[in-house]
Write a protein that holds these residues in place. Structure first.
Motif, PDB file in Angstrom:
ATOM      1  N   LYS A 308       0.810  -1.220   0.000  1.00 14.55           N
ATOM      2  CA  LYS A 308       0.000   0.000   0.000  1.00 14.55           C
ATOM      3  C   LYS A 308       0.841   1.266   0.000  1.00 14.55           C
ATOM      4  O   LYS A 308       0.306   2.366   0.157  1.00 14.55           O
ATOM      5  CB  LYS A 308      -0.934   0.004   1.217  1.00 14.55           C
ATOM      6  CG  LYS A 308      -2.148  -0.895   1.045  1.00 14.55           C
ATOM      7  CD  LYS A 308      -3.171  -0.619   2.134  1.00 14.55           C
ATOM      8  CE  LYS A 308      -4.471  -1.359   1.854  1.00 14.55           C
ATOM      9  NZ  LYS A 308      -5.504  -1.054   2.884  1.00 14.55           N
ATOM     10  N   GLY A 309       2.152   1.133  -0.142  1.00 12.39           N
ATOM     11  CA  GLY A 309       3.010   2.300  -0.207  1.00 12.39           C
ATOM     12  C   GLY A 309       3.432   2.850   1.129  1.00 12.39           C
ATOM     13  O   GLY A 309       3.915   3.985   1.208  1.00 12.39           O
ATOM     14  N   SER A 310       3.295   2.089   2.200  1.00 11.87           N
ATOM     15  CA  SER A 310       3.659   2.550   3.531  1.00 11.87           C
ATOM     16  C   SER A 310       4.909   1.822   4.017  1.00 11.87           C
ATOM     17  O   SER A 310       5.234   0.725   3.549  1.00 11.87           O
ATOM     18  CB  SER A 310       2.513   2.336   4.519  1.00 11.87           C
ATOM     19  OG  SER A 310       2.198   0.961   4.622  1.00 11.87           O
ATOM     20  N   ILE A 311       5.606   2.458   4.968  1.00  7.36           N
ATOM     21  CA  ILE A 311       6.801   1.886   5.588  1.00  7.36           C
ATOM     22  C   ILE A 311       6.575   1.890   7.092  1.00  7.36           C
ATOM     23  O   ILE A 311       6.183   2.907   7.674  1.00  7.36           O
ATOM     24  CB  ILE A 311       8.055   2.692   5.227  1.00  7.36           C
ATOM     25  CG1 ILE A 311       8.267   2.729   3.714  1.00  7.36           C
ATOM     26  CG2 ILE A 311       9.283   2.099   5.910  1.00  7.36           C
ATOM     27  CD1 ILE A 311       9.405   3.631   3.290  1.00  7.36           C
ATOM     28  N   ARG A 312       6.833   0.762   7.716  1.00  7.01           N
ATOM     29  CA  ARG A 312       6.679   0.634   9.159  1.00  7.01           C
ATOM     30  C   ARG A 312       8.028   0.406   9.812  1.00  7.01           C
ATOM     31  O   ARG A 312       8.814  -0.419   9.345  1.00  7.01           O
ATOM     32  CB  ARG A 312       5.720  -0.505   9.495  1.00  7.01           C
ATOM     33  CG  ARG A 312       4.268  -0.220   9.118  1.00  7.01           C
ATOM     34  CD  ARG A 312       3.402  -1.461   9.276  1.00  7.01           C
ATOM     35  NE  ARG A 312       1.990  -1.151   9.116  1.00  7.01           N
ATOM     36  CZ  ARG A 312       1.373  -1.094   7.929  1.00  7.01           C
ATOM     37  NH1 ARG A 312       2.059  -1.315   6.816  1.00  7.01           N
ATOM     38  NH2 ARG A 312       0.074  -0.806   7.862  1.00  7.01           N
ATOM     39  N   LEU A 313       8.254   1.123  10.890  1.00  6.19           N
ATOM     40  CA  LEU A 313       9.477   0.989  11.674  1.00  6.19           C
ATOM     41  C   LEU A 313       9.117   0.283  12.963  1.00  6.19           C
ATOM     42  O   LEU A 313       8.204   0.708  13.683  1.00  6.19           O
ATOM     43  CB  LEU A 313      10.073   2.372  11.947  1.00  6.19           C
ATOM     44  CG  LEU A 313      11.561   2.440  12.313  1.00  6.19           C
ATOM     45  CD1 LEU A 313      12.418   1.916  11.180  1.00  6.19           C
ATOM     46  CD2 LEU A 313      11.946   3.875  12.655  1.00  6.19           C
ATOM     47  N   ILE A 314       9.816  -0.808  13.279  1.00  6.39           N
ATOM     48  CA  ILE A 314       9.503  -1.583  14.470  1.00  6.39           C
ATOM     49  C   ILE A 314      10.745  -1.694  15.349  1.00  6.39           C
ATOM     50  O   ILE A 314      11.876  -1.578  14.875  1.00  6.39           O
ATOM     51  CB  ILE A 314       8.970  -2.995  14.124  1.00  6.39           C
ATOM     52  CG1 ILE A 314      10.040  -3.798  13.378  1.00  6.39           C
ATOM     53  CG2 ILE A 314       7.705  -2.909  13.312  1.00  6.39           C
ATOM     54  CD1 ILE A 314       9.630  -5.223  13.094  1.00  6.39           C
ATOM     55  N   GLU A 331       2.520   8.603   2.569  1.00 10.61           N
ATOM     56  CA  GLU A 331       2.230   9.909   1.992  1.00 10.61           C
ATOM     57  C   GLU A 331       0.738  10.163   2.040  1.00 10.61           C
ATOM     58  O   GLU A 331      -0.066   9.363   1.537  1.00 10.61           O
ATOM     59  CB  GLU A 331       2.741   9.987   0.552  1.00 10.61           C
ATOM     60  CG  GLU A 331       2.689  11.384  -0.022  1.00 10.61           C
ATOM     61  CD  GLU A 331       3.457  11.493  -1.326  1.00 10.61           C
ATOM     62  OE1 GLU A 331       3.755  12.621  -1.751  1.00 10.61           O
ATOM     63  OE2 GLU A 331       3.763  10.443  -1.915  1.00 10.61           O
ATOM     64  N   HIS A 332       0.361  11.272   2.672  1.00 12.09           N
ATOM     65  CA  HIS A 332      -1.054  11.620   2.792  1.00 12.09           C
ATOM     66  C   HIS A 332      -1.470  12.419   1.560  1.00 12.09           C
ATOM     67  O   HIS A 332      -0.950  13.504   1.306  1.00 12.09           O
ATOM     68  CB  HIS A 332      -1.292  12.440   4.055  1.00 12.09           C
ATOM     69  CG  HIS A 332      -0.869  11.725   5.312  1.00 12.09           C
ATOM     70  ND1 HIS A 332      -1.602  10.708   5.884  1.00 12.09           N
ATOM     71  CD2 HIS A 332       0.245  11.866   6.098  1.00 12.09           C
ATOM     72  CE1 HIS A 332      -0.985  10.266   6.966  1.00 12.09           C
ATOM     73  NE2 HIS A 332       0.145  10.950   7.117  1.00 12.09           N
ATOM     74  N   GLU A 333      -2.394  11.863   0.818  1.00 12.54           N
ATOM     75  CA  GLU A 333      -2.838  12.499  -0.418  1.00 12.54           C
ATOM     76  C   GLU A 333      -4.294  12.908  -0.300  1.00 12.54           C
ATOM     77  O   GLU A 333      -5.029  12.474   0.595  1.00 12.54           O
ATOM     78  CB  GLU A 333      -2.656  11.541  -1.599  1.00 12.54           C
ATOM     79  CG  GLU A 333      -1.203  11.108  -1.806  1.00 12.54           C
ATOM     80  CD  GLU A 333      -1.096  10.088  -2.919  1.00 12.54           C
ATOM     81  OE1 GLU A 333      -2.153   9.614  -3.362  1.00 12.54           O
ATOM     82  OE2 GLU A 333       0.032   9.785  -3.332  1.00 12.54           O
ATOM     83  N   SER A 377       5.332  12.612   8.742  1.00  7.54           N
ATOM     84  CA  SER A 377       4.253  13.331   8.064  1.00  7.54           C
ATOM     85  C   SER A 377       4.277  13.118   6.557  1.00  7.54           C
ATOM     86  O   SER A 377       3.272  13.336   5.882  1.00  7.54           O
ATOM     87  CB  SER A 377       4.357  14.835   8.357  1.00  7.54           C
ATOM     88  OG  SER A 377       5.620  15.343   7.952  1.00  7.54           O
ATOM     89  N   GLY A 378       5.419  12.706   6.019  1.00  5.94           N
ATOM     90  CA  GLY A 378       5.521  12.498   4.575  1.00  5.94           C
ATOM     91  C   GLY A 378       6.971  12.464   4.157  1.00  5.94           C
ATOM     92  O   GLY A 378       7.883  12.731   4.944  1.00  5.94           O
ATOM     93  N   PRO A 379       7.242  12.139   2.897  1.00  2.00           N
ATOM     94  CA  PRO A 379       8.628  12.095   2.427  1.00  2.00           C
ATOM     95  C   PRO A 379       9.235  13.494   2.367  1.00  2.00           C
ATOM     96  O   PRO A 379       8.545  14.478   2.098  1.00  2.00           O
ATOM     97  CB  PRO A 379       8.511  11.463   1.037  1.00  2.00           C
ATOM     98  CG  PRO A 379       7.116  11.781   0.597  1.00  2.00           C
ATOM     99  CD  PRO A 379       6.277  11.785   1.840  1.00  2.00           C
ATOM    100  N   LEU A 465      -1.219  11.300  -7.244  1.00  4.67           N
ATOM    101  CA  LEU A 465      -2.009  10.479  -8.157  1.00  4.67           C
ATOM    102  C   LEU A 465      -3.281  11.188  -8.596  1.00  4.67           C
ATOM    103  O   LEU A 465      -3.832  10.889  -9.643  1.00  4.67           O
ATOM    104  CB  LEU A 465      -2.360   9.148  -7.482  1.00  4.67           C
ATOM    105  CG  LEU A 465      -1.172   8.218  -7.226  1.00  4.67           C
ATOM    106  CD1 LEU A 465      -1.645   6.993  -6.478  1.00  4.67           C
ATOM    107  CD2 LEU A 465      -0.507   7.838  -8.525  1.00  4.67           C
ATOM    108  N   GLY A 466      -3.713  12.153  -7.817  1.00  3.01           N
ATOM    109  CA  GLY A 466      -4.922  12.874  -8.187  1.00  3.01           C
ATOM    110  C   GLY A 466      -4.761  13.739  -9.406  1.00  3.01           C
ATOM    111  O   GLY A 466      -5.743  14.164 -10.013  1.00  3.01           O
TER     112      GLY A 466
END
Length: 518
Positions: A308-314, A331-333, A377-379, A465-466
């Motif tokens: 889904k285009g997300s990265i998780r840090l654990i 990324e919040h679109e 918050s985003g790249p 993408l919009g």
């Protein structure tokens, strides 16, 4: 390219002038194809990796082979550390030569699942060296192997213990014993012992036997031997997409679509499942794991990306099963209607930590993004890779039918963290500057003349993408890249690696390995 809060993200301040763009030059090529030569499927390179010192390079191919290269310019003049102590200036660019190769994996068949397991090498990771031997991990879809490559001295006997021209068997001693009369007794007894039988009254000649020599063993040559030390198998139900070494030098992780396992290098029959995203009902599955990477310095931290285009840090210190992340990067679109295809191109195919561990580089189908682990918050920067495909996005069915939309491009960062690189179609790869206000966006071709496809136009600003519909409505011609060249989806540069200490890039175009320096 688009910069968001770069100064707060640990990147160099914008007040400092960005470094000038690098001028890339061709260095060398291994396995160059001749005109019209057909490429065998098993020879296509599927993995590239430099070791931490940059003195060795490993490639894996679809035939299950691993080929090792060693740096030639340093080895011929002494070790790099010795040269630095002597203030010796290394003006030549890195040059590599073939070292050895070995068969890492063979095709297998899973009889329980009626599934063929191909021998293709998915990933290669170098381990710490020990006693002059090289160690590396290689994996296909199901099995990980630890290999040891070391020099073995070939010992041969150079001098035998007898001189053929003066052998005892042809001398008087042997002949006299053969001609001596003997009186044989019943039951095979003999009344006279042989003349040459060593008894208490036997005496060696004063000068001994000059024709008798002890064998002499000589080490005439050395050969490289690759030996499989460990096999880590039967721990993944789905295809392995990533392996990553830990900074502690003792453990590593392996990831498939739904799970991440933690291994100890010395224990091959046991692993710990640290991430499991498999739902109770597979119909509820919404995303899968696409890549995983350990933090370069913190042994307790790792990151993994999703479809889904997300990265998780654990953090491994939080719990034994790290299903809950402590940081999420996405990324919040603007809320726009999403289709099946837009989710596919948002899937992250590769992530890499910067050398300092502060930033994460991610690659999806259309963009390259730089993230700061302290800013969720985003790249902090977004780089457009192949904008000429934007008009093609309306015809995503074409990309879907030829499987191009599923191509998994890798990415890499320079050792100083000032630049990033990734591949594209037509055997092109792009290099971007990571310093704020930098306009460096170089396009090169994997050939002996890398600059012939250099893009002169500055990089376009990032679009969400919009805005795809607005881009497509401009009516740009499809099938043509930024230089007016028709693009070919069958020639793609998926794998590349940046030298850890110098501006040198190794990239794979089908079965050829190209190297460039700046």
């Amino acid at each position: 390219m688009n910069w968001n809060g770069a100064e707060d993200a640990g990147l160099p301040a914008a007040s400092l002038p960005p470094p000038p763009p690098l001028e890339w030059k061709f260095s060398q090529v291994f396995g160059e194809r001749t005109a019209g030569e057909e490429v065998q499927e098993v020879d296509i390179i599927s993995a590239i990796e430099f070791d931490k010192s940059g003195d060795h390079l490993a490639t894996g191919d679809r035939g299950g082979r691993v080929v090792l290269f060693e740096r030639a310019d340093v080895r011929d003049r002494g070790s790099r550390r010795d040269l630095e102590r002597q203030d010796y200036s290394i003006s030549r660019h890195p040059e590599f030569r073939y070292k050895t190769e070995f068969q890492s994996h063979e095709p297998e068949f899973d009889y329980l699942k009626s599934l063929e397991i191909e021998e293709k090498i998915n990933k290669i990771r170098w381990c710490q060296t020990a006693n002059g031997a090289l160690f590396l991990l290689s994996t296909n879809d199901k099995t990980i192997k630890l290999w040891k490559v070391h020099e073995k001295k070939v010992k041969r006997i150079s001098k035998m213990n007898m001189d053929d021209s003066q052998a005892i068997g042809n001398g008087s001693i042997a002949s006299s014993s053969a001609n001596s009369p003997r009186a044989y007794l019943p039951n095979g007894g003999c009344s006279e012992r042989p003349y040459n039988h060593l008894s208490s009254d036997f005496l060696f000649p004063p000068g001994g036997f000059p024709s008798l020599h002890l064998p002499v063993v000589m080490c005439q040559e050395t050969s490289l031997v690759a030996r499989c030390r460990r096999i880590y198998a039967h721990a993944h139900d789905y295809h392995i997409n990533s392996i990553s070494n830990n900074s502690d030098g003792e453990t590593f992780i392996s990831a498939d679509d739904l799970r991440i396992n933690l291994w100890n290098l010395e224990i091959s029959n046991q692993s710990f499942n640290i991430v499991d995203v498999k739902p109770a009902n597979m119909e509820d599955l919404t995303e899968v794991i696409t890549s995983a990477e350990f933090h370069p310095t913190h042994c307790n931290m790792l990151a993994y990306s999703s479809s889904k285009g997300s990265i998780r840090l654990i953090d491994l210190r939080q719990s034994a099963l790290c299903d809950n992340h402590f940081k999420l990067f996405e990324e919040h679109e603007a809320p726009v209607p999403k289709s099946f295809f837009t989710e596919i191109i948002a899937s992250i195919s590769d992530i890499k930590f910067a050398k300092d561990g502060r930033h994460i580089l991610s690659r999806d189908y259309m963009t390259l993004k730089l993230w700061d682990i302290n800013m969720d918050s985003g790249p902090v920067a977004t780089f457009q890779i192949h904008e000429y495909l934007r008009p093609k996005l309306l015809q995503l069915c074409d990309l879907y039918e030829n499987d191009s939309i599923f191509d998994k491009f890798e990415c890499c960062l320079s050792g100083d963290g000032l630049r990033v690189a990734t591949g594209s179609y037509n055997n092109l790869f792009r290099v971007f500057g990571c310093v704020p206000e930098s306009t460096e966006a170089t396009t090169l071709e994997a050939s002996k003349n890398p600059m012939r496809r250099h893009v002169q136009n500055p990089a376009r600003p990032a679009r969400s993408l919009g805005s795809l519909t607005r881009v497509v409505r401009r009516g740009e011609a499809t099938g043509v890249d930024a230089n007016g060249n028709s693009y070919d989806f069958t020639t793609k540069l998926l794998h590349l690696a940046w030298h850890p200490t110098e501006n040198s890039i190794a990239c794979a175009a089908a079965n050829s390995l190209y190297m460039y320096y700046a």
